[in-house]
Design a protein around this motif. Structure first.
Motif, PDB file in Angstrom:
ATOM      1  N   ILE A   7      -4.793   5.170   5.176  1.00 59.32           N
ATOM      2  CA  ILE A   7      -4.933   3.942   5.413  1.00 59.32           C
ATOM      3  C   ILE A   7      -5.579   3.629   6.689  1.00 59.32           C
ATOM      4  N   VAL A  20      -7.344   0.131   6.662  1.00 58.92           N
ATOM      5  CA  VAL A  20      -6.441  -0.903   5.700  1.00 58.92           C
ATOM      6  C   VAL A  20      -6.100  -2.218   6.624  1.00 58.92           C
ATOM      7  N   ASP A  21      -5.320  -1.363   7.860  1.00 57.59           N
ATOM      8  CA  ASP A  21      -4.656  -2.460   8.700  1.00 57.59           C
ATOM      9  C   ASP A  21      -5.485  -3.291   9.866  1.00 57.59           C
ATOM     10  N   ARG A  40      -1.376  -4.073   5.263  1.00 50.24           N
ATOM     11  CA  ARG A  40      -0.949  -3.290   4.194  1.00 50.24           C
ATOM     12  C   ARG A  40       0.400  -3.027   3.102  1.00 50.24           C
ATOM     13  N   CYS A  68       0.644  -1.356   0.162  1.00 54.16           N
ATOM     14  CA  CYS A  68       0.306  -0.065  -0.204  1.00 54.16           C
ATOM     15  C   CYS A  68       0.995   0.836  -0.297  1.00 54.16           C
ATOM     16  N   GLU A  86      -1.033   7.770   5.087  1.00 58.30           N
ATOM     17  CA  GLU A  86      -1.004   7.807   5.829  1.00 58.30           C
ATOM     18  C   GLU A  86      -2.391   7.568   6.895  1.00 58.30           C
ATOM     19  N   ALA A 134      -6.753  -2.892  -1.996  1.00 57.76           N
ATOM     20  CA  ALA A 134      -6.186  -4.556  -1.379  1.00 57.76           C
ATOM     21  C   ALA A 134      -6.722  -5.692  -2.244  1.00 57.76           C
TER      22      ALA A 134
END
Length: 605
Positions: A529, A534-535, A541, A522, A526, A559
């Motif tokens: 994200i 995303v996490d 990521r 990715c 930040e 993703a």
């Protein structure tokens, strides 16, 4: 005596016959035959009448700077017809060369598009031919997409200049000002403000042919006769079921459509435009949620045609609603309507007077915005993502983009130079700017020249001005740089499974899309994200992320774990096929993937 002495020769034919023959030859044949002898050369490539004929027959569209109608109507010797023909021929060739460059590489794509756009309507025929290129063309999707994009860009500037002329106080007719929406949002041989004017004139001539005594009628009878004529020819408003259809706000579409369905504003605009051509003084009158027609008698006459000399500047007038009927509308009924809507009596007169062209354009912008909002609300109520832009005509995004430009150029008025008013103008313009920039960046990055030419000056003395100027400069700078190359290596091969051109369906949201680029992990900032969670994804990521084009025109970052390849026999939707030319040459049925047109950036895909 030589038996060949009296054999007739071609050049001994009368000059008029020779000219007639040569007028039927194409340019290549003319050049070939001109090399046979001196006399034929004089009658072909040296003859202005031949080149004027070629200019008239070989080219259908001319940029306004040529004023071609005046040239064709004027003396033959006043124009260098051969030079004019060669100019048009050179423009056609250069347009094809520039389009080839745009299709072949992303490098300097914006510059080339704007170079083509600078030719204006002189490039239109070439672009239309490229849009109609055969399905078998090796780069069919890209060629059609970018030829259309350039033509749209040309049309937008034509429309913008119509509105700027209106803003600057030039005599812009109502039909031209409204027709600019057609030009802005549509393309095609018949899409032109002049075509709209011709359609209005055809209706006006038809009225006079059907009612030979029209000019002898009183203004009151003329008003009702014109209303009846329009209704008899299909201009009967629009049913409630399709009232908000986007097409109903585009005067050119209404004139050319079979049913002529339109909103009241467009019906009134057509009525007033025809009236102006047949000697009837009719003007639009906007009353909150409807538009009526104000019809005036000539000075010193009443509506019944009676001579009533007076020193008053006021003219005898009547109201008409051609959208609904041919009958006169009583002022008392309109006042009652305003009262029922809660409008104070002291403000009635401001609603019951004529509406200027500028306000009619802005009101049309609001109508178009309402139609687009209706489409989007309907789409939002559906379970799956819809490509509603595909079934809306004109194109929904082009239409909405037109309203932003019109409102930005015509809405805030700089005429009042008081500090409070100028402050209000600045605030209003700032409200429109984010929408303009969003559409610009998502759909029309090649409009950067329009941005610098027409938008930046509006903010020259505000803090947005320098930022906009820097943004424009950055756009040109990036366009001049080669795209960074992303090659597949040992690491990427492990992570990046899907290739540019891969057709897929989103596992979670179900939308159709195609991969246009990739990152090994990715590469978003930040904030993005964190906002997108995303996490929280199973693979987080540190998985490949793909740049994708979606069937609803959106561009997304997805993703790898959310990409589900389509089955091998799946064919892309019509919506995706129309959009794909921005990144792809064609659809490869054998490989079940789009053929990449961004190999300068992803050479291994």
């Amino acid at each position: 005596m030589d038996r060949h002495m009296d054999r007739p020769t071609f050049t001994k034919l009368p000059t008029e016959i020779l000219e007639t023959i040569f007028l039927n030859l194409d340019p290549r044949s003319l050049i070939a035959v001109s090399q046979t002898n001196k006399l034929i050369k004089q009658l072909t490539t040296d003859a202005p009448i031949i080149w004027r004929h070629l200019c008239k027959t070989q080219f259908k569209t001319w940029d306004a700077r040529h004023d071609i109608a005046a040239k064709l109507a004027g003396p033959l010797s006043d124009v260098d017809w051969r030079g004019l023909y060669m100019t048009k021929h050179t423009i056609e060739r250069h347009t094809r060369e520039l389009l080839d460059h745009v299709v072949a590489t992303q490098h300097e794509r914006i510059r080339c598009i704007n170079d083509m756009a600078a030719y204006g309507y002189d490039a239109k025929e070439t672009l239309l031919r490229e849009i109609a290129c055969p399905d078998t063309a090796e780069d069919v999707l890209a060629r059609r997409y970018y030829a259309n994009a350039v033509l749209e860009r040309i049309h937008r500037e034509v429309a913008i200049n119509v509105w700027i002329g209106l803003r600057d106080g030039k005599p812009v007719s109502l039909e031209r000002a409204l027709g600019a929406y057609d030009v802005f949002a549509r393309v095609g041989q018949e899409v032109d403000v002049d075509v709209i004017v011709e359609d209005i004139e055809t209706l006006a001539n038809g009225l006079l042919e059907e009612h030979v005594d029209f000019r002898d009628l009183s203004p009151r009878l003329q008003a009702s006769t014109l209303a009846s004529y329009l209704r008899e020819h299909g201009f009967n408003g629009v049913p409630d079921t399709s009232y908000r259809a986007l097409r109903n706000s585009f005067i050119g579409l209404v004139l050319r459509s079979a049913k002529h369905e339109s909103l009241p504003l467009i019906t009134v605009a057509i009525y007033c435009a025809i009236a102006q051509r047949v000697g009837l003084d009719a003007r639009p009158c906007s009353i909150l949620f409807h538009v009526y027609t104000l019809v005036y008698a000539p000075r010193n006459y009443n509506l019944n045609g009676e001579y009533k000399p007076t020193s008053s500047e006021e003219l005898d007038y009547m109201y008409l609603d051609p959208f609904r009927s041919t009958s006169e509308v009583a002022p008392a009924d309109l006042q009652r309507l305003l009262h029922d809507m809660g409008v104070p009596s002291r403000e009635h007169s401001s609603f019951l007077t004529e509406t200027d062209t500028r306000e009619m354009v802005l009101r049309t912008a609001r109508n178009i915005m309402n139609s687009v909002q209706t489409i989007r609300q309907t789409e939002a109520g559906m379970r799956h993502m819809q490509a509603s832009w595909l079934t809306s005509y004109p194109d929904m995004d082009n239409a909405f983009y037109a309203t932003i430009w019109a409102t930005l150029l015509l809405g805030p008025n700089d005429d009042d130079h008081t500090p409070d008013h100028l402050g209000h103008t600045a605030i209003r313009r700032r409200q429109y700017l984010p929408y303009l920039l969003d559409h610009f960046q998502t759909h029309f990055p090649w409009d950067v020249t329009l941005l610098s030419r027409y938008v930046v000056p509006l903010f020259h003395n505000q803090h947005e001005g320098p930022r906009l100027l820097q943004f424009v400069q950055n756009m040109h700078q990036v366009d001049g740089l080669r795209k960074p190359v992303s090659r597949r290596n040992a690491r990427s091969m492990q992570n990046v499974v899907f290739r540019v051109g891969q057709l897929f369906r989103h596992k979670r949201y179900g939308y159709e899309g195609v991969v246009t680029g990739w990152d090994v992990v990715c590469d978003a900032n930040e904030d993005w994200i964190q906002n997108m969670g995303v996490d929280q994804l199973p693979h987080g990521r540190n998985q490949a992320f793909y740049h994708v084009l979606v069937c609803d025109k959106s561009v997304r970052y997805v993703a790898a774990e959310n990409i589900e390849p389509m089955e091998s026999n799946t064919v892309p939707s019509e919506a995706l096929m129309r959009l794909a030319g921005r990144h792809f040459k064609r659809w490869d049925e054998g490989g079940c993937a789009f053929v990449s047109n961004v190999r300068d950036e992803y050479p291994d895909d």
